[in-house]
Write an enzyme that holds these catalytic residues in place. Structure first.
Site, PDB file in Angstrom:
ATOM      1  N   LYS A   1      34.969   4.148 -12.767  1.00  0.00           N
ATOM      2  CA  LYS A   1      33.766   4.263 -11.870  1.00  0.00           C
ATOM      3  C   LYS A   1      33.111   5.516 -12.449  1.00  0.00           C
ATOM      4  CE  LYS A   1      34.156   1.547  -7.672  1.00  0.00           C
ATOM      5  NZ  LYS A   1      34.342   1.433  -6.287  1.00  0.00           N
TER       6      LYS A   1
ATOM      7  N   ARG B   1      39.455  -4.609  -5.022  1.00  0.00           N
ATOM      8  CA  ARG B   1      39.306  -3.365  -5.197  1.00  0.00           C
ATOM      9  C   ARG B   1      38.423  -2.629  -3.862  1.00  0.00           C
ATOM     10  NH1 ARG B   1      37.277   0.140 -10.496  1.00  0.00           N
ATOM     11  NH2 ARG B   1      37.314   2.225  -9.700  1.00  0.00           N
TER      12      ARG B   1
ATOM     13  N   HIS C   1      35.913   4.694   4.328  1.00  0.00           N
ATOM     14  CA  HIS C   1      34.783   5.122   3.754  1.00  0.00           C
ATOM     15  C   HIS C   1      33.628   4.818   4.440  1.00  0.00           C
ATOM     16  CE1 HIS C   1      37.483   6.626   0.833  1.00  0.00           C
ATOM     17  NE2 HIS C   1      36.636   7.217   0.140  1.00  0.00           N
TER      18      HIS C   1
ATOM     19  N   ARG D   1      24.243   4.259 -26.408  1.00  0.00           N
ATOM     20  CA  ARG D   1      24.662   2.893 -25.651  1.00  0.00           C
ATOM     21  C   ARG D   1      26.437   3.076 -25.325  1.00  0.00           C
ATOM     22  NH1 ARG D   1      21.195   1.053 -29.254  1.00  0.00           N
ATOM     23  NH2 ARG D   1      19.281   0.326 -28.491  1.00  0.00           N
TER      24      ARG D   1
ATOM     25  N   GLU E   1      42.771  11.243   0.404  1.00  0.00           N
ATOM     26  CA  GLU E   1      42.818  10.047  -0.291  1.00  0.00           C
ATOM     27  C   GLU E   1      44.134   9.780  -0.679  1.00  0.00           C
ATOM     28  OE1 GLU E   1      40.042   8.369  -1.167  1.00  0.00           O
ATOM     29  OE2 GLU E   1      38.353   9.802  -0.954  1.00  0.00           O
TER      30      GLU E   1
ATOM     31  N   LYS F   1      46.636   3.034  -7.238  1.00  0.00           N
ATOM     32  CA  LYS F   1      45.236   2.533  -7.837  1.00  0.00           C
ATOM     33  C   LYS F   1      45.204   1.691  -9.137  1.00  0.00           C
ATOM     34  CE  LYS F   1      40.693   4.090  -8.062  1.00  0.00           C
ATOM     35  NZ  LYS F   1      39.232   5.200  -8.021  1.00  0.00           N
TER      36      LYS F   1
ATOM     37  N   HIS G   1      31.094   7.837   4.919  1.00  0.00           N
ATOM     38  CA  HIS G   1      29.877   7.810   4.161  1.00  0.00           C
ATOM     39  C   HIS G   1      28.694   8.168   5.269  1.00  0.00           C
ATOM     40  CE1 HIS G   1      31.035   5.308   0.812  1.00  0.00           C
ATOM     41  NE2 HIS G   1      31.210   6.434   0.536  1.00  0.00           N
TER      42      HIS G   1
ATOM     43  N   HIS H   1      34.067  15.388   1.438  1.00  0.00           N
ATOM     44  CA  HIS H   1      34.343  14.190   1.229  1.00  0.00           C
ATOM     45  C   HIS H   1      35.690  13.765   2.023  1.00  0.00           C
ATOM     46  CE1 HIS H   1      34.047   9.973   0.042  1.00  0.00           C
ATOM     47  NE2 HIS H   1      35.041  10.170  -0.765  1.00  0.00           N
TER      48      HIS H   1
HETATM   49  P1  NAD Z   1      34.138  18.419  -7.022  1.00  0.00           P
HETATM   50  O1  NAD Z   1      34.104  17.819  -8.396  1.00  0.00           O
HETATM   51  O2  NAD Z   1      32.688  19.175  -6.649  1.00  0.00           O
HETATM   52  O3  NAD Z   1      35.333  19.887  -7.026  1.00  0.00           O
HETATM   53  C1  NAD Z   1      35.203  20.556  -5.907  1.00  0.00           C
HETATM   54  C2  NAD Z   1      35.263  22.158  -6.250  1.00  0.00           C
HETATM   55  O4  NAD Z   1      36.723  22.442  -6.695  1.00  0.00           O
HETATM   56  C3  NAD Z   1      34.266  22.535  -6.858  1.00  0.00           C
HETATM   57  O5  NAD Z   1      33.418  23.574  -6.260  1.00  0.00           O
HETATM   58  C4  NAD Z   1      34.858  22.787  -7.951  1.00  0.00           C
HETATM   59  O6  NAD Z   1      33.913  23.789  -8.945  1.00  0.00           O
HETATM   60  C5  NAD Z   1      36.053  23.447  -7.833  1.00  0.00           C
HETATM   61  N1  NAD Z   1      37.302  23.069  -8.822  1.00  0.00           N
HETATM   62  C6  NAD Z   1      37.368  22.000  -9.562  1.00  0.00           C
HETATM   63  N2  NAD Z   1      38.481  22.195 -10.141  1.00  0.00           N
HETATM   64  C7  NAD Z   1      39.005  23.347 -10.001  1.00  0.00           C
HETATM   65  C8  NAD Z   1      40.295  24.377 -10.270  1.00  0.00           C
HETATM   66  N3  NAD Z   1      41.132  23.789 -10.978  1.00  0.00           N
HETATM   67  N4  NAD Z   1      40.480  25.531  -9.687  1.00  0.00           N
HETATM   68  C9  NAD Z   1      39.458  26.026  -8.827  1.00  0.00           C
HETATM   69  N5  NAD Z   1      38.266  25.362  -8.540  1.00  0.00           N
HETATM   70  C10 NAD Z   1      38.098  24.124  -8.861  1.00  0.00           C
HETATM   71  O7  NAD Z   1      34.979  17.566  -6.061  1.00  0.00           O
HETATM   72  P2  NAD Z   1      36.039  16.541  -6.053  1.00  0.00           P
HETATM   73  O8  NAD Z   1      36.459  16.470  -4.720  1.00  0.00           O
HETATM   74  O9  NAD Z   1      36.816  16.672  -7.252  1.00  0.00           O
HETATM   75  O10 NAD Z   1      35.120  15.246  -6.437  1.00  0.00           O
HETATM   76  C11 NAD Z   1      34.105  14.768  -5.652  1.00  0.00           C
HETATM   77  C12 NAD Z   1      33.188  13.651  -6.341  1.00  0.00           C
HETATM   78  O11 NAD Z   1      33.913  12.614  -6.951  1.00  0.00           O
HETATM   79  C13 NAD Z   1      32.119  13.181  -5.439  1.00  0.00           C
HETATM   80  O12 NAD Z   1      30.865  13.217  -6.212  1.00  0.00           O
HETATM   81  C14 NAD Z   1      32.446  11.772  -5.462  1.00  0.00           C
HETATM   82  O13 NAD Z   1      31.574  10.692  -5.266  1.00  0.00           O
HETATM   83  C15 NAD Z   1      33.390  11.383  -6.611  1.00  0.00           C
HETATM   84  N6  NAD Z   1      34.359  10.320  -6.568  1.00  0.00           N
HETATM   85  C16 NAD Z   1      34.148   9.342  -7.396  1.00  0.00           C
HETATM   86  C17 NAD Z   1      35.315   8.565  -7.358  1.00  0.00           C
HETATM   87  C18 NAD Z   1      35.479   7.435  -8.542  1.00  0.00           C
HETATM   88  O14 NAD Z   1      36.073   6.316  -8.447  1.00  0.00           O
HETATM   89  N7  NAD Z   1      34.618   7.556  -9.525  1.00  0.00           N
HETATM   90  C19 NAD Z   1      36.229   8.374  -6.503  1.00  0.00           C
HETATM   91  C20 NAD Z   1      36.144   9.406  -5.697  1.00  0.00           C
HETATM   92  C21 NAD Z   1      35.101  10.414  -5.543  1.00  0.00           C
HETATM   93  N1  GLY Z   2      37.240   5.474  -4.829  1.00  0.00           N
HETATM   94  C1  GLY Z   2      36.857   3.650  -4.748  1.00  0.00           C
HETATM   95  C2  GLY Z   2      37.140   3.249  -6.235  1.00  0.00           C
HETATM   96  O1  GLY Z   2      37.470   3.713  -7.394  1.00  0.00           O
HETATM   97  O2  GLY Z   2      37.007   1.982  -6.106  1.00  0.00           O
END
Ligand code: NAD
Ligand code: GLY
Length: 361
Positions: free
Chosen positions: A143, A241, A248, A121, A185, A227, A252, A265
């Site tokens: 998130k 927010r 987006h 939990r 971003e 942010k 999307h 993305h």
């Molecule tokens: P990711 O986590 O897939 O990383 C991108 C690539 O970079 C991967 O292949 C990874 O192995 C590689 N990588 C990571 N760190 C590295 C490093 N230091 N050196 C070499 N390679 C490295 O992609 P991302 O763009 O970081 O994240 C995308 C995800 O984030 C999506 O799933 C999206 O939905 C999510 N997201 C969440 C929020 C939120 O508020 N929670 C906001 C935006 C995006």
């Molecule tokens: N990436 C959008 C949010 O965190 O709300």
């Protein structure tokens, strides 16, 4: 000590410090400040861990730590993949005082954060972002989510980490495409924030995106600060927010139409920003100069600003977006840099026209 700056994210129930560091040193000191930690679980991807295991071992040698690997990529951030991780935590005897460290990009952060929010939990976790996107966006704001078969981020919660520790040196191994993804971003945040931040972003380009440039800590800190302010006033996205979704709606749709294969993305967000700005010219009197400057900036950072995908197909997908209510397509628009408005219903005909116009730029 490698601390550059700490930016607090103050929410109703918790204050979450975001520590920007030049490297990993200082991480164990921060963990030691958390009371009563019984065991530590590093959740990461093998490929990232293999580059940084030496540094992590050196920094975390005093901790009772076990590593759990997850597969990388959007497809692996899936509810089906959670069972094996819960089982490993149970086998290792993780208890309510255990701590999860999420070491990776947004995929690892969202996945490990979701595990932390549900195991027993909810147990404590720390975000250690290793991509630019994760530093400026996904690790901040609480998130956490995994994907379902028919929708991205459909299963998740708002669950704040104990702290975020962003070690900028790990960005040195980031592929160019991932740098650009994070930059999209940053451009979004700077348009929403306006003022000096937007002015600074406009005067830089892709060559400045490296761990040695002095502008990088500035861009990351400003993005996190922006942010953090938004999340502080609306943690659960009941109103303000939503502005963080600028660009987006189209993004999307682009990702969904291309099955997450053609565009990253960040690239989809870059294109989506331009659609939103063209609609803003029409619906919220945005000065076209801002659209022109944004396109120039996207070009300078090596990001796309238009797509050959069919506008009707994209609009159809927008109608299925979970953020739409009652059949209309809701957009975040800008009145000017720093003045966003959200929940603006737009007719699909107008969107089709805007994407057509975008193709011709
Ligand atoms: P990711 O986590 O897939 O990383 C991108 C690539 O970079 C991967 O292949 C990874 O192995 C590689 N990588 C990571 N760190 C590295 C490093 N230091 N050196 C070499 N390679 C490295 O992609 P991302 O763009 O970081 O994240 C995308 C995800 O984030 C999506 O799933 C999206 O939905 C999510 N997201 C969440 C929020 C939120 O508020 N929670 C906001 C935006 C995006
Ligand atoms: N990436 C959008 C949010 O965190 O709300």
């Amino acid at each position: 000590m490698s601390l550059i700056e700490t930016v607090p994210v103050n929410t109703e129930h918790k204050s979450v410090p975001v520590h920007l560091h030049s490297n990993l040193s200082g991480l164990s000191e921060e963990i030691a400040k958390l009371p009563g930690v019984t065991s530590v679980f590093l959740i990461t991807e093998k490929s990232i861990h293999s580059i940084y295991s030496k540094y992590l071992e050196r920094e975390l040698s005093s901790l009772p730590i076990k590593t759990i690997y997850i597969k990388g990529g959007e497809k692996s951030k899936h509810i089906n993949r959670t069972g094996e991780v819960y089982n490993q935590l149970i086998e290792y005897g993780a208890d309510r005082k255990s701590l999860i460290l999420a070491f990776g990009g947004g995929v690892v952060g969202d996945f490990a954060g979701f595990i932390a929010s549900t195991y027993l939990r909810g147990i404590r976790f720390v975000q250690i972002p290793t991509t630019l996107l994760a530093c400026v966006d996904s690790s901040v704001g609480g998130k956490v989510a995994v994907n379902a078969d028919f929708g991205k981020n459909m299963i998740g919660s708002f669950y704040q980490p104990e702290f975020v520790f962003a070690p900028l040196s790990v960005l040195s191994t980031l592929p160019d495409r991932e740098w650009k993804c994070g930059q999209a971003e940053i451009i979004k945040h700077s348009l929403l924030s306006g003022g000096e931040y937007w002015e600074k972003v406009k005067t830089h380009s892709f060559k400045d995106l490296n761990v040695d440039s002095t502008i990088l800590p500035y861009l990351i800190a400003e993005s996190v600060r922006f942010k953090a302010n938004v999340v502080s006033s609306d943690e659960k996205e009941t109103g303000l927010r939503k502005i963080l979704n600028l660009g987006h709606t189209t993004a999307h749709a682009i990702e969904s139409v291309t099955k997450y294969k053609k565009y990253s993305h960040g690239e989809a967000v870059a294109i989506g920003l331009v659609t939103a700005l063209l609609l803003s010219e029409q619906h919220s009197e945005l000065d076209p100069v801002t659209t022109k400057e944004t396109i120039e900036s996207l070009k300078n950072y090596g990001l796309p600003f238009q797509t050959k995908l069919k506008s009707k197909q994209l609009t159809k997908h927008m109608l299925h977006d979970k953020k739409n209510v009652g059949g209309s397509i809701r957009f975040v628009l800008l009145k000017s840099p720093g003045s966003p408005i959200f929940d603006i219903p737009i007719d699909s005909e107008d969107i089709i026209l805007a994407i057509h116009k975008q193709k011709g730029i």
